[in-house]
Design an enzyme around this catalytic site. Sequence first.
Site, mmCIF file in Angstrom:
data_model
loop_
_atom_site.group_PDB
_atom_site.id
_atom_site.type_symbol
_atom_site.label_atom_id
_atom_site.label_comp_id
_atom_site.label_asym_id
_atom_site.label_seq_id
_atom_site.Cartn_x
_atom_site.Cartn_y
_atom_site.Cartn_z
ATOM 1 N N SER A 160 48.412 9.014 37.531
ATOM 2 C CA SER A 160 49.202 8.804 38.735
ATOM 3 C C SER A 160 50.685 8.695 38.395
ATOM 4 O O SER A 160 51.264 9.641 37.877
ATOM 5 C CB SER A 160 48.663 7.570 39.462
ATOM 6 N N GLU A 256 62.072 -5.735 43.137
ATOM 7 C CA GLU A 256 63.353 -5.215 43.606
ATOM 8 C C GLU A 256 63.558 -3.783 43.140
ATOM 9 O O GLU A 256 63.980 -2.909 43.913
ATOM 10 C CB GLU A 256 64.488 -6.114 43.109
ATOM 11 N N HIS A 315 40.397 8.798 43.069
ATOM 12 C CA HIS A 315 41.680 8.785 42.362
ATOM 13 C C HIS A 315 41.569 8.022 41.042
ATOM 14 O O HIS A 315 42.216 8.366 40.072
ATOM 15 C CB HIS A 315 42.723 8.140 43.271
#
Length: 335
Positions: A160, A256, A315
């Site tokens: 991924s 963040e 997946h």
Amino acid sequence: MPAHQLSLWPCGDAHAVFRLPGNGAYAAMSALCRLLQRGLLSGRPLCRLFPGQQDVCGVAPAVRSASSSSPVNLTYDVFDGKGESTPLVFLHGLFGSKSNFHSIAKSLVQRTGRKVLTVDARNHGNSPHNPVLTYEAMANDLKHLLAQLHIDKCILIGHSMGGKTAMTTALTQPALVERLVVVDISPAQSSTRTNFRYYIQAMQEMTISTDIPRSTARRMAEDQLRSLVKEHSVRQFLLTNLVEQNGHYAWRVNLEAISAHLDDIMSFPNFDTGYEGPTLFLGGASSAYISSDDYPEIQRLFPNADIQYIPDASHWIHADKPLDFISSIISFLQS
């Protein structure tokens, strides 16, 4: 591996599906797939040691921040094989860690004799935090790590987000990559229409009391996530990143940076030149993350690529069908 149920779209190209030997030992993961388009989460980390395995761990720097212009010192685990063949390097997905591939690494050491490394990406696991989170930066981190370890060439295996980092590394540093395995992701541009920003918001807004048992902290965290993260399986996955530090609870991932670079993570850099080395794109037959629409771009950038699918795998191929996953890698190494 955790037992989850994954809901995915059917693969659109049945003619491309082939059956690998062996059978899977784990149930599928949960409904994360339909929530996060184009598959950027890794499987839930494993938290166990393996008796008898010679295991060497890279130590995280004491300071978890670094200059945005320089590579960070990634943490890693080494499963030391006795053979002299090119080592395998595993890269996890978003919100994952180097532990995701520990059981796979152990099996590959036993069956191939190769050294296997599993690596924490920047802003994940125990690797340093950094405000930049792009594939170019992550590829540069990997190049820096390989140089530190005196590894001149490796076989890269990325799932991924880690698959996109592996592709970027092969395309920018082809001499480092002897072979490439990209697990259930493609170089195509990905959609950003997901609920993922809500999950990040919920994690950022979470507050947990200090000096309480971990089990109590997890319950408090899950209660606060529930308003924006409706699926129980998604909450449990996110909570694998909740850590205790001197009586205080915090997220080990850099929320963040992930939030600021979510568009970069969901996308893929533009490249004019390709990687000529042997490449395997390994998809789950129950996943739509490598579709026929992606084939032209795969062929353009990776002209020696083979595209294969493992039946009944989502997946999270390495979780759903670990034996088939290992067999496909070994067959690719021997081809």
